[in-house]
Design a protein around this motif. Structure first.
Motif, PDB file in Angstrom:
ATOM      1  N   ILE A   1     -11.729 -35.914  23.580  1.00 46.02           N
ATOM      2  CA  ILE A   1     -13.157 -36.202  23.609  1.00 46.02           C
ATOM      3  C   ILE A   1     -13.449 -37.334  24.588  1.00 46.02           C
ATOM      4  N   SER A   2     -12.603 -38.371  24.590  1.00 49.21           N
ATOM      5  CA  SER A   2     -12.774 -39.485  25.514  1.00 49.21           C
ATOM      6  C   SER A   2     -12.608 -39.038  26.960  1.00 49.21           C
ATOM      7  N   GLU A   3     -11.630 -38.160  27.211  1.00 45.46           N
ATOM      8  CA  GLU A   3     -11.423 -37.655  28.564  1.00 45.46           C
ATOM      9  C   GLU A   3     -12.588 -36.775  29.001  1.00 45.46           C
ATOM     10  N   LEU A   4     -13.149 -36.019  28.083  1.00 49.02           N
ATOM     11  CA  LEU A   4     -14.326 -35.207  28.390  1.00 49.02           C
ATOM     12  C   LEU A   4     -15.479 -36.104  28.830  1.00 49.02           C
ATOM     13  N   LEU A   5     -15.693 -37.205  28.108  1.00 46.31           N
ATOM     14  CA  LEU A   5     -16.750 -38.147  28.464  1.00 46.31           C
ATOM     15  C   LEU A   5     -16.485 -38.762  29.824  1.00 46.31           C
ATOM     16  N   LEU A   6     -15.227 -39.106  30.094  1.00 46.61           N
ATOM     17  CA  LEU A   6     -14.862 -39.703  31.379  1.00 46.61           C
ATOM     18  C   LEU A   6     -15.162 -38.748  32.530  1.00 46.61           C
ATOM     19  N   ILE A   7     -14.797 -37.478  32.361  1.00 45.82           N
ATOM     20  CA  ILE A   7     -15.064 -36.481  33.405  1.00 45.82           C
ATOM     21  C   ILE A   7     -16.567 -36.308  33.589  1.00 45.82           C
ATOM     22  N   HIS A   8     -17.307 -36.248  32.487  1.00 47.48           N
ATOM     23  CA  HIS A   8     -18.766 -36.102  32.543  1.00 47.48           C
ATOM     24  C   HIS A   8     -19.408 -37.225  33.358  1.00 47.48           C
ATOM     25  N   ILE A   9     -19.043 -38.467  33.061  1.00 42.85           N
ATOM     26  CA  ILE A   9     -19.624 -39.613  33.763  1.00 42.85           C
ATOM     27  C   ILE A   9     -19.204 -39.626  35.226  1.00 42.85           C
ATOM     28  N   THR A  10     -17.913 -39.358  35.489  1.00 43.83           N
ATOM     29  CA  THR A  10     -17.402 -39.394  36.857  1.00 43.83           C
ATOM     30  C   THR A  10     -18.098 -38.368  37.741  1.00 43.83           C
ATOM     31  N   VAL A  11     -18.216 -37.139  37.249  1.00 40.92           N
ATOM     32  CA  VAL A  11     -18.854 -36.080  38.038  1.00 40.92           C
ATOM     33  C   VAL A  11     -20.337 -36.385  38.247  1.00 40.92           C
ATOM     34  N   ALA A  12     -21.003 -36.942  37.219  1.00 41.34           N
ATOM     35  CA  ALA A  12     -22.412 -37.309  37.350  1.00 41.34           C
ATOM     36  C   ALA A  12     -22.600 -38.361  38.433  1.00 41.34           C
ATOM     37  N   ILE A  13     -21.746 -39.386  38.448  1.00 45.61           N
ATOM     38  CA  ILE A  13     -21.858 -40.445  39.451  1.00 45.61           C
ATOM     39  C   ILE A  13     -21.552 -39.905  40.846  1.00 45.61           C
ATOM     40  N   LEU A  14     -20.582 -39.002  40.953  1.00 45.73           N
ATOM     41  CA  LEU A  14     -20.294 -38.380  42.250  1.00 45.73           C
ATOM     42  C   LEU A  14     -21.498 -37.585  42.762  1.00 45.73           C
ATOM     43  N   SER A  15     -22.174 -36.880  41.852  1.00 43.37           N
ATOM     44  CA  SER A  15     -23.370 -36.133  42.267  1.00 43.37           C
ATOM     45  C   SER A  15     -24.471 -37.091  42.716  1.00 43.37           C
ATOM     46  N   TYR A  16     -24.618 -38.227  42.007  1.00 39.78           N
ATOM     47  CA  TYR A  16     -25.607 -39.223  42.406  1.00 39.78           C
ATOM     48  C   TYR A  16     -25.246 -39.825  43.765  1.00 39.78           C
TER      49      TYR A  16
END
Length: 277
Positions: free
Chosen positions: A128-143
């Motif tokens: 679950i923690s890794e899922l959150l990490l991937i979610h945030i990382t990909v969001a910031i990359l898109s930004y």
């Protein structure tokens, strides 16, 4: 130890699948045959990995894996990938392949990061923690992609103004031509939109697991979907309507303003996006 490596391999498969969706999205918008070919071979590799996992699971359990929802999700994702590969090779209906794999990626992400069927509570929390990490990382990359796109559009408007007022000089020469500025702005948005879409899919999955009573009209959630809608409209105006020039650059600047509002203001107002817990 083998379970650890199998988990990492599952996560690696999801990352490859996300890259495949990104490439199919580029081909969907720009008719890029090179991106289509790379996406096809990536998808084929994902299919091979999934098939190996499926066979190993059948050997370990001694039955066909469809008796639980967790098993059914995996088999469903495998069926979608198999059908999309067949469609790509036999029928060449690329748009169906793209949308099928968006659905397949959602199913694959749900299967990989769902806590059900996981024996260890520690392992479940880690996933679950890794899922959150991937979610945030990909969001910031898109930004990040949207930010660079904003800079190119801003330079476009500056160059456009200089040309209109016939202000010839070193400043005009140092800024590249309008068509290149517009093209780079568009390319960055083509990269940013599917990355944000992937991030939202993973974020929804995380929220469903971690925050079952989450308020779905949370300001950050709504803001993120507004950002996705605005940039999707940008791509539609560019590709579908053939719009170009100053009006498209202004739309891009306005869209990035919403990105900033969503990142800074809506993040403060959100009930759970204060860099998460």
């Amino acid at each position: 130890m083998s379970d650890f490596y199998m988990t990492r391999l599952h996560e690696f498969t999801v990352v490859l699948y996300a890259l495949c969706v990104l490439l199919y999205f580029i081909d969907f918008l720009h008719h890029n045959r090179k991106a289509n070919r790379i996406a096809f071979w990536l998808l084929a590799f994902v299919w091979v990995l999934q098939t190996v996992f499926l066979i190993l699971y059948m050997i370990n359990t001694g039955r066909f894996p469809v008796l639980t929802i967790f098993e059914g999700l995996y088999f469903y994702a495998w069926v979608l990938i198999t059908l999309s590969l067949a469609i790509n090779r036999l029928l060449r209906v690329d748009f169906i392949v793209f949308f099928t794999n968006v659905l397949g990626f959602i199913i694959m992400a749900i299967h990989t990061f769902a806590p059900v069927e996981i024996d260890s509570a520690v392992k479940a929390q880690q996933l679950i923690s890794e899922l959150l990490l991937i979610h945030i990382t990909v969001a910031i990359l898109s930004y990040g992609a949207f930010s660079l796109s904003f800079v190119f559009s801003l330079l476009y408007l500056i160059q456009y103004d200089l040309l209109k007022r016939k202000k010839w000089g070193t400043r005009l020469l140092r800024i590249t031509d309008l068509s290149k500025l517009e093209h780079m702005s568009y390319v960055l948005n083509v990269i940013g939109v599917p990355m944000l879409m992937i991030s939202l899919i993973l974020g929804i999955q995380w929220a469903y697991i971690k925050l079952p009573h989450m308020v779905w009209y949370d300001s950050k959630v709504i803001g993120s979907f507004i950002v996705l809608a605005l940039y999707s409209i940008y791509l539609y105006m560019k590709v579908g309507k053939g719009l170009y020039g100053k009006s498209l650059a202004l739309w891009n600047l306005a869209s990035f303003l919403i990105v900033l509002i969503n990142f800074f203001l809506f993040g403060k107002l959100s009930s759970f996006h204060f860099w998460y817990s």
